[in-house]
Design a protein around this motif. Structure first.
Motif, PDB file in Angstrom:
ATOM      1  N   MET A 156      12.958   2.953   6.397  1.00 19.23           N
ATOM      2  CA  MET A 156      14.445   3.332   7.274  1.00 19.23           C
ATOM      3  C   MET A 156      14.221   4.897   6.807  1.00 19.23           C
ATOM      4  O   MET A 156      15.165   4.654   5.769  1.00 19.23           O
ATOM      5  N   GLU A 157      14.634   5.546   7.761  1.00 21.27           N
ATOM      6  CA  GLU A 157      15.370   7.075   7.097  1.00 21.27           C
ATOM      7  C   GLU A 157      16.993   6.700   6.204  1.00 21.27           C
ATOM      8  O   GLU A 157      18.225   6.155   7.616  1.00 21.27           O
ATOM      9  N   CYS A 158      17.160   7.392   5.667  1.00 24.04           N
ATOM     10  CA  CYS A 158      18.996   7.857   5.427  1.00 24.04           C
ATOM     11  C   CYS A 158      19.056   8.654   4.448  1.00 24.04           C
ATOM     12  O   CYS A 158      17.843   9.670   4.842  1.00 24.04           O
ATOM     13  N   VAL A 159      19.845   8.997   4.442  1.00 24.87           N
ATOM     14  CA  VAL A 159      20.489  10.511   3.766  1.00 24.87           C
ATOM     15  C   VAL A 159      20.863   9.346   2.076  1.00 24.87           C
ATOM     16  O   VAL A 159      21.747   8.373   2.030  1.00 24.87           O
ATOM     17  N   VAL A 160      20.701  10.497   1.007  1.00 23.76           N
ATOM     18  CA  VAL A 160      21.671  10.525  -0.674  1.00 23.76           C
ATOM     19  C   VAL A 160      23.187  11.680   0.195  1.00 23.76           C
ATOM     20  O   VAL A 160      23.157  12.145   0.264  1.00 23.76           O
ATOM     21  N   ALA A 161      23.952   9.994  -0.501  1.00 19.06           N
ATOM     22  CA  ALA A 161      25.371  10.578  -0.466  1.00 19.06           C
ATOM     23  C   ALA A 161      26.123  10.528  -1.388  1.00 19.06           C
ATOM     24  O   ALA A 161      25.956   9.378  -1.800  1.00 19.06           O
ATOM     25  N   ILE A 162      27.102  11.998  -2.455  1.00 18.31           N
ATOM     26  CA  ILE A 162      27.450  11.933  -3.208  1.00 18.31           C
ATOM     27  C   ILE A 162      29.150  12.292  -2.836  1.00 18.31           C
ATOM     28  O   ILE A 162      28.722  13.259  -2.908  1.00 18.31           O
ATOM     29  N   ASP A 163      29.708  11.544  -3.002  1.00 18.91           N
ATOM     30  CA  ASP A 163      31.384  12.285  -3.070  1.00 18.91           C
ATOM     31  C   ASP A 163      31.900  12.484  -4.761  1.00 18.91           C
ATOM     32  O   ASP A 163      31.867  11.631  -5.435  1.00 18.91           O
ATOM     33  N   PRO A 194      14.752   8.565   2.226  1.00 23.78           N
ATOM     34  CA  PRO A 194      15.629   9.859   2.420  1.00 23.78           C
ATOM     35  C   PRO A 194      15.612  10.991   3.069  1.00 23.78           C
ATOM     36  O   PRO A 194      14.042  10.713   2.252  1.00 23.78           O
ATOM     37  N   THR A 195      16.276  11.727   3.406  1.00 26.25           N
ATOM     38  CA  THR A 195      15.782  12.785   4.404  1.00 26.25           C
ATOM     39  C   THR A 195      16.163  14.109   3.960  1.00 26.25           C
ATOM     40  O   THR A 195      15.906  14.610   3.833  1.00 26.25           O
ATOM     41  N   ALA A 196      17.818  13.666   3.090  1.00 24.11           N
ATOM     42  CA  ALA A 196      18.501  15.245   3.510  1.00 24.11           C
ATOM     43  C   ALA A 196      19.950  14.447   2.235  1.00 24.11           C
ATOM     44  O   ALA A 196      19.770  13.376   1.749  1.00 24.11           O
ATOM     45  N   VAL A 197      20.416  15.362   1.304  1.00 29.04           N
ATOM     46  CA  VAL A 197      20.762  14.877  -0.046  1.00 29.04           C
ATOM     47  C   VAL A 197      22.727  15.293   0.802  1.00 29.04           C
ATOM     48  O   VAL A 197      22.594  16.950   0.954  1.00 29.04           O
ATOM     49  N   GLY A 198      23.465  15.585   0.974  1.00 29.40           N
ATOM     50  CA  GLY A 198      24.856  15.810   0.573  1.00 29.40           C
ATOM     51  C   GLY A 198      26.140  15.003  -0.192  1.00 29.40           C
ATOM     52  O   GLY A 198      26.002  13.855  -0.730  1.00 29.40           O
TER      53      GLY A 198
END
Length: 287
Positions: A1-8, A61-65
């Motif tokens: 499953m495609e997802c994104v890496v997210a960090i606040d 993961p396909t990208a990082v935000g």
């Protein structure tokens, strides 16, 4: 499953995870080593990104935000008083073979609140998370407003008491010096604003009352300028719930003699707002 890496990235805690279409598939927290300086924080973020981007079952993961505080563009963290960094490129935060997008932490969380939270279908909103600092995400006619340079929303540095308490930004009398969770705690010698709220002594009550008064004054000014339909309170201080928003509603209304006050609500997304906002940033790199 495609997802994104997210960090606040917060002043105390980094909230990270893997997100797909607004659903958090995996989440974890790590401390932010702010006391160790800018380089240590950057290294900690990079390590967090690398761990989250590593193979994890069927998740791809396909990208990082990255949602970070201070002045920021999609490619550079320009300045942060909280962390002391200047002109840090996005690549310094993520040593992984994925596109990386930076965004302002509060504006990203505000976008998530507009998409998924309490501000859905409300076109004119102020999202105001209150934690280590205070800043606002301004939604006007359904769109987030960034200003001429993309740096609008620094509500925490509106002076509420001229020549008042010193603020970390170099000014005096800022809203953040009175009403941020970190300032409330520090003024009472406590480790958290929650500990201050739990106290019943006069000193703690005075600090809490001054924080609510400062917020009411700043929000009255904002209301008279931009006429929001709603103010959404987020961040760690929002966990105080009615102990905060109840008196804030009353005092805001009292400062607006000739018009109604906007609704004041607590964030529906809680501490996940920034994480979901960081995922929205990453999504822009995948389209």
């Amino acid at each position: 499953m495609e997802c994104v890496v997210a960090i606040d990235v917060g002043g105390t805690t980094m909230k990270g995870g893997l997100v797909s279409d607004g659903t958090v598939l995996h989440a974890e927290h790590r401390p932010t080593p702010r006391a160790e300086g800018a380089a240590a924080v950057i290294a900690a973020i990079s390590a967090f990104v690398a761990d989250l981007a590593a193979p994890r079952g069927e998740l791809r993961p396909t990208a990082v935000g990255l949602a970070v505080p201070g002045l920021v563009t999609p490619t550079h963290a320009v300045f942060s008083a909280a962390f002391g960094w200047r002109d840090v490129p996005a690549a310094a935060f993520a040593d992984v073979p994925l596109p990386v997008v930076l965004g302002h932490d509060v504006r990203a969380a505000g976008e998530a609140e507009l998409r998924y939270g309490a501000a859905r279908a409300v076109p004119n909103v102020l999202f105001l998370p209150i934690g280590t600092g205070i800043a606002g995400a301004l939604a006007i006619n359904g769109s987030l407003y960034g200003g001429a340079a993309g740096w609008a929303g620094q509500i925490g540095h509106i002076p509420v008491h001229p020549d008042g308490l010193a603020c970390g930004c170099g000014q005096r009398g800022c809203l953040a010096a009175y009403a941020s969770a970190s300032s409330i705690a520090a003024r009472c010698g406590e480790s958290s604003a929650a500990a201050v709220l739990a106290r019943t002594d006069h000193a703690a009550r005075q600090v809490w009352d001054e924080a609510v008064d400062a917020l009411a004054l700043a929000l009255a000014t904002y209301t008279l300028l931009l006429d929001p339909a709603m103010v959404v309170i987020g961040g760690g201080l929002a966990q105080a719930g009615e102990a905060l928003v109840g008196p804030l509603r009353t005092r805001l209304a009292a400062r607006l003699a000739f018009r109604h006050a906007p609704r004041v609500e607590v964030s529906a997304l809680g501490t996940q707002a920034g994480l979901l906002g960081a995922a929205l940033l990453a999504n822009r790199a995948t389209v």
